[in-house]
Write a protein that holds these residues in place. Sequence first.
Motif, PDB file in Angstrom:
ATOM      1  N   SER A   9       0.762  -1.046  -0.125  1.00 50.69           N
ATOM      2  CA  SER A   9       0.078  -0.031  -0.047  1.00 50.69           C
ATOM      3  C   SER A   9       0.995   1.235   0.191  1.00 50.69           C
ATOM      4  CB  SER A   9      -0.749  -0.001   1.216  1.00 50.69           C
ATOM      5  OG  SER A   9      -1.802   1.140   1.175  1.00 50.69           O
ATOM      6  N   SER A  14      -3.526   0.205   4.071  1.00 57.03           N
ATOM      7  CA  SER A  14      -4.971  -0.037   3.426  1.00 57.03           C
ATOM      8  C   SER A  14      -5.690  -0.972   4.366  1.00 57.03           C
ATOM      9  CB  SER A  14      -5.224  -0.506   1.985  1.00 57.03           C
ATOM     10  OG  SER A  14      -4.814  -1.889   1.911  1.00 57.03           O
ATOM     11  N   SER A  17      -3.709  -4.393   3.298  1.00 55.92           N
ATOM     12  CA  SER A  17      -2.220  -4.277   3.152  1.00 55.92           C
ATOM     13  C   SER A  17      -1.486  -3.480   3.810  1.00 55.92           C
ATOM     14  CB  SER A  17      -1.821  -4.056   1.698  1.00 55.92           C
ATOM     15  OG  SER A  17      -0.297  -4.257   1.205  1.00 55.92           O
ATOM     16  N   CYS A  19       2.111  -1.153   4.293  1.00 52.80           N
ATOM     17  CA  CYS A  19       2.833  -0.468   3.327  1.00 52.80           C
ATOM     18  C   CYS A  19       4.018  -1.122   2.840  1.00 52.80           C
ATOM     19  CB  CYS A  19       3.469   1.018   4.182  1.00 52.80           C
ATOM     20  SG  CYS A  19       1.782   2.228   4.161  1.00 52.80           S
ATOM     21  N   PRO A 220      -4.767   3.878  -0.874  1.00 57.62           N
ATOM     22  CA  PRO A 220      -6.162   3.356  -0.752  1.00 57.62           C
ATOM     23  C   PRO A 220      -6.903   4.349  -1.574  1.00 57.62           C
ATOM     24  CG  PRO A 220      -5.047   3.196   1.337  1.00 57.62           C
ATOM     25  CD  PRO A 220      -4.053   3.909   0.515  1.00 57.62           C
TER      26      PRO A 220
END
Length: 250
Positions: A9, A14, A17, A19, A220
């Motif tokens: 992400s 998100s 997920s 980062c 996102p």
Amino acid sequence: MKLTVVGCSGSFPSADSACSSYLVEADGFRLLLDLGNGALGELQRHCGLYDLDAIFLSHLHADHCIDMCAYFVARYYRHDGGRAAPIPVYGPEGTEQRLTTAYADTPTASSMSEVFDFHTVKPSTFEIGPFTVHTERVRHPVEAYGIRVEHGGKSLTYSGDTGVTVALDELARDTDLFLCEAAFTYGKENIPDLHLNGREAGETAARAGAGRLVLTHIPPWTDPETNLADARAVFDGPVELAAPRASYEI
């Protein structure tokens, strides 16, 4: 080589997920590319806390490095077996200071270096374990690097965060797998030297002659399917979206 997506992400985690964080393995050696928000927890699905052999940080924005603070805790305060031995950490100039400042309460000013063996990255070619790596400065508001990892005649190129740049074209030249950021939406955001959109990622892969393109670092608020379609419109090779726990044999 084996590539595993730990987190993909962009900007912040998100619902699905963490980062940016990517595990690269060969010959029993584990190299981690970035360790952004939430990635340390997800990493433990793929290897033990103390099984990493080296870490590369593309740049010092939080979504690429902030879980190094949590990893410091795991290594420095390990309750079973004592403090973990220093692990090589390759990052831009000032990485140790950045992480120490972010943690804000290390026992001493040099505590980070007791568990992390810091190496300053510049554009260069060098060895990390069994890998030959090439690093190039890319276009981002802070000092940032893309990296090419080679082993056994195969190559993986990771863009880090960047705008359009010839340096990335050359780094990804004929690479087998191109892991490329695509944070922006074509026709919506147009900020130079910050991020790529899906079309620009596809155009970069086409110019470089990459074998396969995997789009990552999609925030996102960005529609990944739009970026996927935009990349496919300009790159004839295989294109897909990075997803947590996806793995690739290279």
